[in-house]
Design an enzyme around this catalytic site. Structure first.
Site, PDB file in Angstrom:
ATOM      1  CB  CYS A 141      -2.091 -16.679   7.034  1.00 26.70           C
ATOM      2  SG  CYS A 141      -3.276 -15.629   7.882  1.00 26.70           S
ATOM      3  CG  HIS A 274      -2.940 -16.667   3.045  1.00 27.71           C
ATOM      4  ND1 HIS A 274      -4.020 -17.312   3.605  1.00 27.71           N
ATOM      5  CD2 HIS A 274      -2.833 -15.479   3.702  1.00 27.71           C
ATOM      6  CE1 HIS A 274      -4.542 -16.555   4.555  1.00 27.71           C
ATOM      7  NE2 HIS A 274      -3.841 -15.439   4.631  1.00 27.71           N
ATOM      8  CG  ASN A 304      -6.894 -13.939   5.632  1.00 27.62           C
ATOM      9  OD1 ASN A 304      -6.719 -15.126   5.909  1.00 27.62           O
ATOM     10  ND2 ASN A 304      -5.958 -13.020   5.781  1.00 27.62           N
TER      11      ASN A 304
HETATM   12  N1  ACO Z   1     -13.591   0.693   4.638  1.00 28.15           N
HETATM   13  C1  ACO Z   1     -13.342   1.923   4.141  1.00 28.15           C
HETATM   14  N2  ACO Z   1     -12.140   2.523   4.242  1.00 28.15           N
HETATM   15  C2  ACO Z   1     -11.151   1.846   4.846  1.00 28.15           C
HETATM   16  C3  ACO Z   1     -11.336   0.559   5.384  1.00 28.15           C
HETATM   17  C4  ACO Z   1     -12.629  -0.020   5.261  1.00 28.15           C
HETATM   18  N3  ACO Z   1     -12.917  -1.263   5.720  1.00 28.15           N
HETATM   19  N4  ACO Z   1     -10.168   0.130   5.919  1.00 28.15           N
HETATM   20  C5  ACO Z   1      -9.275   1.104   5.735  1.00 28.15           C
HETATM   21  N5  ACO Z   1      -9.857   2.165   5.085  1.00 28.15           N
HETATM   22  C6  ACO Z   1      -9.256   3.424   4.686  1.00 28.15           C
HETATM   23  C7  ACO Z   1      -8.085   3.793   5.570  1.00 28.15           C
HETATM   24  O1  ACO Z   1      -8.514   4.441   6.752  1.00 28.15           O
HETATM   25  C8  ACO Z   1      -7.307   4.706   4.661  1.00 28.15           C
HETATM   26  O2  ACO Z   1      -7.905   5.968   4.679  1.00 28.15           O
HETATM   27  P1  ACO Z   1      -6.997   7.289   4.651  1.00 28.15           P
HETATM   28  O3  ACO Z   1      -6.256   7.222   3.341  1.00 28.15           O
HETATM   29  O4  ACO Z   1      -7.990   8.392   4.740  1.00 28.15           O
HETATM   30  O5  ACO Z   1      -6.088   7.177   5.830  1.00 28.15           O
HETATM   31  C9  ACO Z   1      -7.518   4.105   3.279  1.00 28.15           C
HETATM   32  O6  ACO Z   1      -8.690   3.262   3.385  1.00 28.15           O
HETATM   33  C10 ACO Z   1      -6.352   3.285   2.785  1.00 28.15           C
HETATM   34  O7  ACO Z   1      -5.958   2.379   3.826  1.00 28.15           O
HETATM   35  P2  ACO Z   1      -4.768   1.365   3.635  1.00 28.15           P
HETATM   36  O8  ACO Z   1      -4.602   0.536   4.876  1.00 28.15           O
HETATM   37  O9  ACO Z   1      -3.562   2.089   3.110  1.00 28.15           O
HETATM   38  O10 ACO Z   1      -5.368   0.459   2.477  1.00 28.15           O
HETATM   39  P3  ACO Z   1      -4.667  -0.642   1.616  1.00 28.15           P
HETATM   40  O11 ACO Z   1      -4.883  -0.352   0.203  1.00 28.15           O
HETATM   41  O12 ACO Z   1      -3.266  -0.941   2.075  1.00 28.15           O
HETATM   42  O13 ACO Z   1      -5.532  -1.939   1.938  1.00 28.15           O
HETATM   43  C11 ACO Z   1      -5.447  -3.957   3.226  1.00 28.15           C
HETATM   44  C12 ACO Z   1      -5.600  -2.441   3.256  1.00 28.15           C
HETATM   45  C13 ACO Z   1      -6.576  -4.548   2.425  1.00 28.15           C
HETATM   46  C14 ACO Z   1      -5.492  -4.497   4.648  1.00 28.15           C
HETATM   47  C15 ACO Z   1      -4.106  -4.340   2.549  1.00 28.15           C
HETATM   48  O14 ACO Z   1      -3.078  -3.579   3.116  1.00 28.15           O
HETATM   49  C16 ACO Z   1      -3.760  -5.799   2.684  1.00 28.15           C
HETATM   50  O15 ACO Z   1      -4.373  -6.646   2.062  1.00 28.15           O
HETATM   51  N6  ACO Z   1      -2.700  -6.133   3.452  1.00 28.15           N
HETATM   52  C17 ACO Z   1      -2.210  -7.507   3.533  1.00 28.15           C
HETATM   53  C18 ACO Z   1      -3.085  -8.406   4.353  1.00 28.15           C
HETATM   54  C19 ACO Z   1      -2.515  -9.804   4.292  1.00 28.15           C
HETATM   55  O16 ACO Z   1      -1.960 -10.238   3.299  1.00 28.15           O
HETATM   56  N7  ACO Z   1      -2.603 -10.560   5.330  1.00 28.15           N
HETATM   57  C20 ACO Z   1      -2.029 -11.914   5.241  1.00 28.15           C
HETATM   58  C21 ACO Z   1      -1.796 -12.509   6.448  1.00 28.15           C
HETATM   59  S1  ACO Z   1      -3.173 -12.511   7.551  1.00 28.15           S
HETATM   60  C22 ACO Z   1      -2.648 -13.430   8.910  1.00 28.15           C
HETATM   61  O17 ACO Z   1      -1.580 -13.960   8.984  1.00 28.15           O
HETATM   62  C23 ACO Z   1      -3.619 -13.552  10.074  1.00 28.15           C
END
Ligand code: ACO
Length: 347
Positions: A141, A274, A304
């Protein structure tokens, strides 16, 4: 000895590119372009798609956690170079250049058409030009920010005069649709810029980094071996770990690139980070004390798109008339590797 006619001599290769600019010591972005495949999937479409697999998600969860409302997916058989081609043509048109003016093509992608040759060589062929340097750059990314930095350095060194820099991805090909924590986040698309030699500064400074200690938190570990795919060829991400790292490095890269250019946050007209998660993007803007109106966000409509996300957002800002000539813009990338970086330029 004369070079065979099918292999350009270095002199022939040099005949590509825009005319030399007298006293050119700088590079500047002279045109932008982008392309999204027509198939648009809303969060509601994703909910239905995953429900068919017995996996639960919701529009509310996706919007609240990421800001994403829709993404575009390429149809089967449509590859990164197919998305790169219209984006490249769009950028060339906006720069007032022809494909034959280009003397360097860099394609940032993690979803290339083939293991080899490069997607840049395939794009060059599809553009109908032959002989100029063309290569892919892989920094996930952060790929576009890396590629723009390389193009800037090559133009300033006199190795190129008119560079086409493209970010193009078909991430839908490497998504695990049984993993709701990743498959709702990504989309396909391409963005491009033309970078030309200039007698006045355009690109002001760049700041690039990588830290391989974190490679396991975001990877597609499969590879081709013995005629088969060895290891999983689908994207794996520890979202919370990536989130934590991203927030810190985007702030440090922003401050570093401003310092290198002798500018301050107050000089910024636009921040184009990004497009992974609106919370990360807004958090970065807040840390830089930038009003959110200066943040270009397209994650809601694109998801993304990895290396394509920054040039796509840049082109949307330009084509909408918000970003104008003379504006000071910061681009930021962060992603697998772990990689990150920033480029500052006057448009
Ligand atoms: N729908 C519903 N619930 C979900 C989903 C979904 N699609 N995905 C995860 N959950 C649930 C999880 O199972 C978890 O449930 P639990 O609490 O019962 O265990 C809960 O939601 C919270 O999950 P987290 O992973 O802690 O959620 P978070 O708030 O961290 O959000 C996310 C996840 C959006 C992926 C976030 O962590 C994020 O944006 N990370 C960074 C991504 C990024 O910046 N990538 C950049 C580079 S990409 C590249 O280089 C290819």
């Amino acid at each position: 000895m004369t070079a065979p006619s099918s292999v350009p001599s270095s002199t022939a290769a040099r005949s590509h590119g825009a005319p030399a600019v007298t006293g050119a010591r700088f590079s500047r972005i002279t045109g932008t372009g982008s392309y999204l495949p027509p198939r648009r999937l809303t969060n509601h479409d994703m909910v239905a798609m995953l429900a068919a697999r017995g996996i639960e998600t919701s529009d509310e969860w996706i919007v609240e956690r990421t800001g994403i409302r829709a993404r575009h997916f390429a149809d089967d058989g449509v590859n990164a170079s197919d998305l790169a081609l219209p984006a490249a043509r769009d950028a060339l048109e906006s720069a007032g250049r022809k494909p034959s003016d280009v003397d360097l093509i860099i394609v940032a992608t993690s979803t290339p058409d083939m293991v080899f040759p490069s997607t840049a060589s395939i794009l060059q062929h599809k553009l109908g030009v032959h002989g100029c340097a063309a290569f892919d750059l892989q920094a996930v990314c952060s790929g576009f920010v890396y590629a723009l930095t390389v193009a800037d350095a090559m133009v300033r060194a006199g190795s190129a005069r008119c560079a086409l820099v493209v970010g193009a991805e078909v991430f839908s090909r490497i998504l695990d649709f049984n993993d709701r924590t990743t498959c709702v986040l990504f989309g396909d698309g391409a963005g491009a810029v033309v970078v030309e030699a200039s007698s006045s500064p355009g690109i002001l400074a760049a700041d690039l980094h990588a830290d391989g200690r974190h490679l396991g938190i975001l990877c597609t570990p499969g590879t081709v071996a013995g005629g088969q795919v060895s290891g999983t060829p689908l994207l794996k991400m520890d979202g919370p770990a990536v989130f934590k790292l991203a927030v810190g490095v985007l702030e440090s890269a922003a401050r570093a690139v401003l310092e290198k250019a002798g500018r301050t946050e107050a000089d910024l007209d636009w921040l184009i980070p990004h497009q992974a998660n609106i919370r990360i993007m807004q958090g970065t803007a807040r840390k830089l004390k930038l009003p959110l109106e200066k943040l270009v966000a397209t994650v809601d409509e694109h998801g993304n798109t990895s290396a394509a996300s920054v040039p796509l957002a840049l082109d949307v800002a330009v084509k909408s008339g918000r970003l104008r000539r003379g504006d000071t813009v910061m681009l930021e990338g962060v992603g697998g590797g772990f990689t990150w970086g920033a480029v500052l330029f006057d448009y």
